[in-house]
Design an enzyme around this catalytic site. Structure first.
Site, mmCIF file in Angstrom:
data_model
loop_
_atom_site.group_PDB
_atom_site.id
_atom_site.type_symbol
_atom_site.label_atom_id
_atom_site.label_comp_id
_atom_site.label_asym_id
_atom_site.label_seq_id
_atom_site.Cartn_x
_atom_site.Cartn_y
_atom_site.Cartn_z
ATOM 1 N N HIS A 148 0.872 -1.178 0.000
ATOM 2 C CA HIS A 148 0.000 0.000 0.000
ATOM 3 C C HIS A 148 0.912 1.233 0.000
ATOM 4 C CE1 HIS A 148 -2.765 3.025 1.683
ATOM 5 N NE2 HIS A 148 -3.762 2.219 1.377
ATOM 6 N N ASP A 206 2.835 -3.993 8.285
ATOM 7 C CA ASP A 206 1.679 -3.132 8.066
ATOM 8 C C ASP A 206 0.449 -4.011 8.303
ATOM 9 O OD1 ASP A 206 -0.507 -1.894 6.985
ATOM 10 O OD2 ASP A 206 0.403 -1.473 5.031
ATOM 11 N N GLN A 228 -4.679 -4.467 7.343
ATOM 12 C CA GLN A 228 -5.679 -5.484 6.955
ATOM 13 C C GLN A 228 -5.469 -6.776 7.747
ATOM 14 O OE1 GLN A 228 -8.113 -4.618 5.019
ATOM 15 N NE2 GLN A 228 -7.273 -2.762 4.123
ATOM 16 N N LYS A 288 -10.722 0.583 10.477
ATOM 17 C CA LYS A 288 -10.963 -0.619 9.673
ATOM 18 C C LYS A 288 -11.421 -1.780 10.550
ATOM 19 C CE LYS A 288 -7.365 0.598 6.326
ATOM 20 N NZ LYS A 288 -8.077 0.975 5.115
ATOM 21 N N CYS A 291 -4.709 2.292 -3.774
ATOM 22 C CA CYS A 291 -3.426 2.800 -3.226
ATOM 23 C C CYS A 291 -2.307 1.787 -3.384
ATOM 24 C CB CYS A 291 -3.555 3.215 -1.758
ATOM 25 S SG CYS A 291 -4.642 4.602 -1.507
#
Ligand code: PLP
Length: 409
Positions: A123, A200, A203, A226, A366
Site C-alpha cells: 500500500h 503493516d 488489513q 478498519k 493505493c
C-alpha cells in the site's frame, strides 16, 4: 455460519439504510468498516459525561477521561498480546504509525548504501515513507516480487535478505489481493539476520487473531477505523527496547519530562510519542470496538470471513469472462475479492453496482505499482466483514451480472 450475523447486524444502525431505494450491501470494508452502536454510544457518552483533557487535570472529569483513555490502551495491548502497554502508541492511523518508524528509527539507523526491502504488493502508506527515507539517506529500496497467484515470491527465505538489508516492511494481508503473508516465518528469518521488521497490519489486525509476540515482528501498525472503531486513531506497537532508544517523532506538549530554554528531556513510553492532545474520544470508542471484536472472538471473525470469501469466490468464478485476482485458495486470503472484466472499467462496474445498493471499491486501491505489475490500471474489489451474509454475496453476484449485461447491450 460461525458468527450469529443476524444478531450482529442489529448492532449496526447504518445497515438499515437504503441506497437508491434498495437495502445497502456494504462490501467496502477494506477501505473502512461500519461502526456498531456500542462504539457510537461510547463516543457520545464521553462527550456528554466526562469530556476533559487527559493526564494534566486533577479534577474528576480529567481523571475519568485519563482512566478511560489508558484503559483503551490496555485493551489494545491484550488484543495483540503486546508484553506491556508502554509499547502501544496511539497515532492517527496506520500511515502515521509507519511514518513514525521511518522518521524516528529510520533517520537514525539507515545510512548510505543500506537496503530497505519491501514487496510489490505494498500500500502506498508502506511505500512512500521508505522511498522518502531512502532518497534522503542514499539507501536503496528493493521489492519482493508477487507471483501470478498473488503470493510473495520468497524462494525459501534464505535468499530474501542480502548483506545490505537493514529493514524490511510488508503487509500482513494485501488490501488489493487479500493474500495473507507468512509473517511469522519472515520475522524469524529477519531476526536471524539482524534485519528490522515492520508489519503493516492495516488489513491484519481487523481480520485475524494477532499476537505480536508470536509473530516476532519489531513493529506492527494498524488503524481503528478498519476494525469497527472511529477514524482518526491508529496504533503502533513496537518492541520496547527499540522505542526506548528512538527519538520522538513530533515535539510539543505531553511528550516532554522537563523543558528549559536550552532544551528538553522526554517523557516515558508511550507518551514520548504522543505529542499534543490526543484523539481522546475516538481512542476511548476504539476501546469499545476492541471489546466488541474480543467478544466475538478473533478466531470466529477469521472463520466467518473465510466462509464468506470461499462462498464469494465460488459464486463469482461462475460469472462468464470474470478475471479474479489473488490466491484461489480462501485459506490463503483475507476477506477480499478483486476482479475485472475484459474491456470494462472497474469504475463503471462500481457505479452500476451502487445503483443496486452494493458498495464496493474500484481503482488502484493505493497500490499503483502492484497494479502495474499485474498489467492493469485497477480492479473492482469486494471486501467482507463480520456483518456480511451469503445473501449479500448473492446480491453482489446479481449486481455484477446486471452491470456486465448493461455494458454489453
Ligand atoms: C494494507 C494497508 N496499509 C495501510 C493502509 C493505510 O491505512 P490508513 O489510511 O488508515 O492510514 C491501508 C488502508 O487502506 C491498507 O489497506
Amino acid at each position: 455460519m460461525t458468527l450469529d450475523v443476524a444478531r450482529i447486524r442489529k448492532d449496526f444502525p447504518i445497515l438499515e439504510r437504503k441506497v437508491h431505494g434498495v437495502p445497502l450491501v456494504y462490501l467496502d470494508n477494506a477501505a473502512t468498516s461500519q461502526k456498531p452502536r456500542q462504539v457510537i454510544d461510547a463516543l457520545v457518552y464521553y462527550y456528554e459525561n466526562y469530556n476533559a483533557n487527559i493526564h494534566r487535570a486533577v479534577h474528576t472529569l480529567g481523571e475519568e477521561a485519563t482512566a478511560a483513555y489508558e484503559a483503551a490502551r490496555e485493551k489494545v495491548r491484550a488484543f495483540i498480546n503486546a508484553p506491556s502497554a508502554e509499547s502501544v502508541i496511539f497515532t492517527r492511523n496506520t500511515t502515521e504509525a509507519i511514518n513514525l518508524v521511518a522518521y524516528s528509527w529510520g533517520r537514525a539507523n539507515i545510512s548510505e548504501g543500506d537496503e530497505i526491502l519491501l514487496t510489490q504488493m505494498e500500500h502506498h502508506s508502506n511505500l512512500i515513507p521508505w522511498q522518502q527515507l531512502a532518497k534522503e539517506k542514499g539507501a536503496t529500496v528493493r521489492y519482493v516480487p508477487v507471483t501470478p497467484q498473488g503470493t510473495l515470491e520468497l524462494n525459501g527465505l534464505e535468499n530474501l535478505f542480502d548483506a545490505r538489508t537493514k529493514m524490511m516492511a510488508l503487509p500482513h494481508v494485501s488490501n488489493s489481493l487479500g493474500t495473507i503473508n507468512p509473517v511469522e516465518k519472515i520475522a524469524g528469518e529477519a531476526r536471524r539476520r539482524g534485519v528490522m521488521l515492520l508489519i503493516d497490519g492495516a488489513q491484519g489486525a481487523p481480520h485475524l487473531p494477532v499476537d505480536v509476540q508470536a509473530i516476532g515482528a519489531d513493529f506492527y501498525a494498524f488503524s481503528s477505523h478498519k476494525m469497527l472503531g472511529p477514524t482518526g486513531v491508529g496504533v503502533l506497537y513496537g518492541r520496547r527496547e527499540l522505542l526506548e532508544e528512538m527519538e520522538p517523532f513530533l515535539g510539543g506538549g505531553e511528550m516532554i519530562r522537563k523543558v528549559t530554554f536550552e532544551g528538553a528531556t522526554w517523557n516515558d513510553l508511550p507518551w514520548k510519542f504522543e505529542a499534543g492532545t490526543p484523539n481522546i474520544a475516538d481512542v476511548i470508542a476504539f476501546g469499545a470496538a476492541i471489546d466488541y471484536l474480543s467478544d466475538l472472538g478473533m478466531d470466529n471473525v477469521r472463520q466467518h470471513e473465510a466462509e464468506i470469501t470461499a462462498y464469494a469466490l465460488d459464486r463469482m468464478a461462475s460469472i462468464p469472462d470474470i478475471i479474479l485476482y489473488g490466491s484461489p485458495d480462501a485459506a490463503q486470503r483475507g476477506g477480499v475479492v478483486s476482479f475485472n472484466f475484459p474491456d470494462l472499467h472497474p469504475h463503471d462496474i462500481g457505479t452500476v453496482l451502487d445503483t443496486h445498493g452494493v458498495a464496493i471499491r474500484s481503482g488502484h486501491h493505493c497500490t499503483q505499482p502492484l497494479m502495474r505489475c499485474l498489467g492493469i490500471s485497477g480492479t473492482a474489489r469486494a471486501s467482507f466483514y463480520v456483518y456480511n451474509t451469503p445473501q449479500e454475496v448473492d446480491a453482489l453476484v446479481d449486481a455484477v451480472k446486471a452491470a456486465v449485461a448493461f455494458f454489453q447491450k
